[in-house]
Write an enzyme that holds these catalytic residues in place. Structure first.
Site, PDB file in Angstrom:
ATOM      1  N   GLU A 108       2.037 -97.811  34.301  1.00  0.00           N
ATOM      2  CA  GLU A 108       2.142 -98.854  34.506  1.00  0.00           C
ATOM      3  C   GLU A 108       1.198-100.349  35.259  1.00  0.00           C
ATOM      4  O   GLU A 108       0.973-101.336  34.468  1.00  0.00           O
ATOM      5  CB  GLU A 108       3.789 -99.616  33.991  1.00  0.00           C
TER       6      GLU A 108
ATOM      7  N   SER B 109       7.162 -79.407  -5.004  1.00  0.00           N
ATOM      8  CA  SER B 109       7.171 -79.117  -6.106  1.00  0.00           C
ATOM      9  C   SER B 109       7.573 -80.701  -6.250  1.00  0.00           C
ATOM     10  O   SER B 109       7.444 -81.861  -7.785  1.00  0.00           O
ATOM     11  CB  SER B 109       7.509 -78.574  -7.689  1.00  0.00           C
TER      12      SER B 109
END
Length: 717
Positions: A129, A409
């Site tokens: 940070e 499918s």
């Protein structure tokens, strides 16, 4: 009279002194300095330009004004008491009728002293940070300017805040993004930096930052992700917690396993930063391995479906830029979802009756059962039901939104739609329609531009179908036909059509190769429901909607307006719908007939039977159900062979039965509707294939070359 030269010049009639050597009058007292040439008069366009004196004067004036403003602001803005948001309040999640789903308000926070946090964990946070925290001032002006420039130039909103500023925002102010709040943040940060030590500020930051999983502060995060106190964190674990600060929800690899590559990049960035700053030995860095976090242990208030719903809503709000996770975590929001309580309850009952009631403690495999489901109203895009799993407190990952199971499918209808949209033909030039004849032989090699390839998918149970129409191949979910059709259409075009229907472009394994037809992509249940809802709405696509209204303190938060577009032609979508109708009437999805009204659908099974799917819709409702196998101890995907007392679980069985039970209950109070279809001419007529006809194999030279795929599903459902 003095002998010294006199400064004089003849005067013109007005009394002004004339300039030496010319007739131009000069004001009294304006005498050229010795050795200084006369400044030429500015003419033309130069007269509109400011002089350097004007520029310098303006700059000095602005500097004085700005400096005065900064000084005044510094003295006027005091360090306030901690704001109420430092202790987050409840968010209330509601069904679409206003009834409460859950109040998410138990804040998990435990303050610790900085001395309790291992030094390497502190350094990991700094590496992530603010690497110059100990040496730089409270406000990094260059970073702010760079962030502002990146935002203005379209490079995205870039962070320019130091740890001191982030702490001020978290503890003293709030998360709102306004100029006034940002100005206060800057002044308070400067004052705080003078009144408190760097260690005090870092300690406050570590105790107020949000790490996801409802964990506020480094101690709560250590418990939430690794089940240990902060004192016992390793460097690698500290680096992962530091990684979470950038995107707490998205970087939780347990909740979002599909985001693991991004998490690893950020984790490596943190560790490499520690090496660069000489906080970590390069040799130790080379041997550091990613420390996978444990399963989350959410509060019991999020049991059942409630936790899955909260998780999905938070992701929805964050990904659409409505509320980021940190802002939402401050609490106080009333969030009305599109979920319908009656339909949500109906989904739970359908799963309990058709799946959970069939499990047995005597069968170890039944411990591996997972179920996911989602239901969308095609016309509005409203998500009216979402089934994430048996219980959020027992199975943390939502099976409705995870993207790590093959869809099988149920992807095949997208291939047919793509063929119709693109006017595709077989290799020998025949138009692809529902009545086009293909060779359905088992393990027939797919034929590409250069002839036969190494890719030869197997049909279910290795059945040879011979000459077969596309319609019948859809009914029976014939792999060899659809793999060839994907090649004929062009795998890239198939992929584009799937994305147009609503499958996210970044879906894992959505690869443009012939195997795409068999469902190798890892789309979520919700993703697939979105795509099927597009087909149900005659090819019109709009984003699904999960949140209807958000308010805080009586003020309504603006939500993005939903817009729709014709993603694929109505003729293509309706023709696909007509073909899917026969899947339910006499194909692999006949169990869905129990819905008792006109319906269409498609079955699907993932590789090695690790998941079984049914996707279908009526004119009113699109719904997808998936049954998945996952070892609860290792998290590994497992085959469903032997589960629920069945030799195998396929899409036409339990998933289709669950779909029918839910859809019947969800639409019980609504009259049955017929499909209003505008199909391609002749496509709704069933033609029997001429067995003497050579169906050909078909190629499309415009598509990319086919690629062999070893992980395609071979079972069809």
């Amino acid at each position: 009279m003095s002998d010294e030269p006199q400064n004089w010049a003849p005067r013109d009639p007005s009394g002004a002194m004339a300039a030496p050597g010319g007739d131009r009058p000069r004001k009294p007292g304006r005498t050229p300095r010795k050795g200084h040439p006369k400044r030429p008069r500015r003419t033309g366009w130069r007269r509109v330009l400011p002089t350097w004196r004007m520029v310098l004067g303006t700059a000095l004036g602005l500097a004085l004004l700005l400096g005065g403003g900064l000084i005044a602001g510094y003295h006027l803005v005091d360090i306030p008491a901690a704001n109420a948001a430092a202790t987050a309040q409840s968010n209330v999640y509601l069904y679409n009728d206003g009834s409460v789903i859950v109040r998410d308000g138990d804040v998990n926070r435990e303050k610790v002293n900085l001395s309790q946090v291992p030094l390497t964990v502190q350094q990991a946070v700094l590496a992530a940070e603010d690497r110059d925290f100990h040496s730089q001032p409270a406000v990094d002006v260059r970073a702010l300017l760079r962030a502002g420039w990146n935002t203005v130039t379209g490079k995205g909103k870039q962070g320019g805040s130091t740890i001191t500023q982030q702490y001020v925002k978290n503890y003293y102010l709030g998360q709102e993004r306004t100029v006034v709040r940002k100005a206060k943040e800057l002044f308070i940060a400067v004052k705080l930096n003078r009144e408190e030590s760097k260690d005090q500020i870092l300690e406050g930051y570590l105790n107020t930052s949000y790490f996801g999983r409802n964990a506020y502060g480094i101690q709560a995060a250590a418990q939430a992700y690794y089940g240990k106190n902060v004192e016992d964190l390793t460097t690698a674990e500290g680096a992962y917690l530091a990684t979470l600060l950038n995107a707490p929800s998205a970087y939780d690899v347990v909740a979002h396993p599909d985001n693991e590559p991004a998490v690893l990049r950020r984790w490596n960035y943190v560790l490499d930063g520690m090496v660069k700053e000489h906080w970590l030995d390069a040799a130790e860095r080379a041997t550091t391995r990613f420390p996978a976090p444990g399963e989350a242990k959410p509060p019991t208030g999020l049991s059942g479906q409630r936790g899955y719903i909260v998780q999905a809503v938070e992701d929805y709000l964050s990904r659409r830029g409505i509320l980021d996770e940190e802002t939402l975590a401050t609490g106080g929001y009333r969030i009305t979802t599109t979920l319908d309580k009656a339909r949500q309850d109906a989904f739970v009952r359908a799963v309990d009756t058709n799946v959970m009631a069939k499990t047995s403690d005597e069968r170890e495999i039944d411990r591996n059962i997972r179920v996911g489901g989602a239901s969308i109203v095609p016309e509005t895009g409203a998500v009216v039901a979402l089934y994430g799993g048996i219980d959020y407190t027992k199975q943390y990952v939502s099976n409705a939104t995870r993207r790590d199971y093959q869809v099988g499918s149920i992807f095949k209808p997208f291939v047919l739609t793509s063929a119709l949209v693109n006017g595709s033909t077989t290799g020998d030039g025949r138009p692809i329609t529902p009545n086009t004849v293909y060779d359905g032989s088992n393990r027939r090699p797919v034929t590409g531009p250069q002839g036969a390839t190494d890719y030869a998918p197997a049909n279910e149970d290795d059945v040879d179908y011979g000459s077969i129409t596309v319609r019948t191949a859809t009914d029976k979910s014939v792999n060899s036909v659809y793999a060839q059709m994907a090649q004929d259409v062009g795998p890239g075009r198939v992929r584009d059509t799937a994305v147009a229907l609503g499958i996210p472009a970044k879906t894992p394994d959505l690869t443009a190769s012939p195997s795409i037809a068999l469902g190798t992509a890892n789309a979520s249940v919700l993703d697939m429901t979105q795509a099927y809802a597009t087909l149900a709405d005659h090819g019109r696509r709009g984003p699904y909607v999960l949140v209807d209204k958000v308010t805080k303190g009586g003020t309504e938060i603006e939500l993005p307006e939903r817009t729709t577009e014709q993603a694929v032609s109505r003729e293509a979508a309706d023709t696909t719908t007509a073909v899917l109708r026969s899947v339910v009437e006499g194909g692999t999805g006949t169990a869905a007939q129990a819905v008792g009204r006109p319906a269409v659908g498609k079955t699907g099974t993932a590789e090695e039977d690790r998941a079984a799917w049914f996707a279908g819709y009526t004119p009113d409702l699109a719904t997808v159900v998936a049954v998945m196998g996952q070892n609860p101890d290792t998290g590994a995907q497992t085959p469903l062979y032997g589960a629920l007392g069945l030799s195998r679980v396929n899409g036409g069985g339990v998933p289709a039965e669950t779909w029918a039970a839910y859809t019947e209950a969800a639409l019980r109070s609504s009259p049955a509707r017929e499909f209003d279809l505008e199909t391609a001419p002749g496509s709704d007529e069933v033609d029997e294939p001429d067995l003497d006809e050579d169906p050909g194999s078909g190629t499309d030279p415009s598509g990319p070359p086919p690629a062999a795929h070893s992980g395609a599903p071979t079972d069809t459902g």
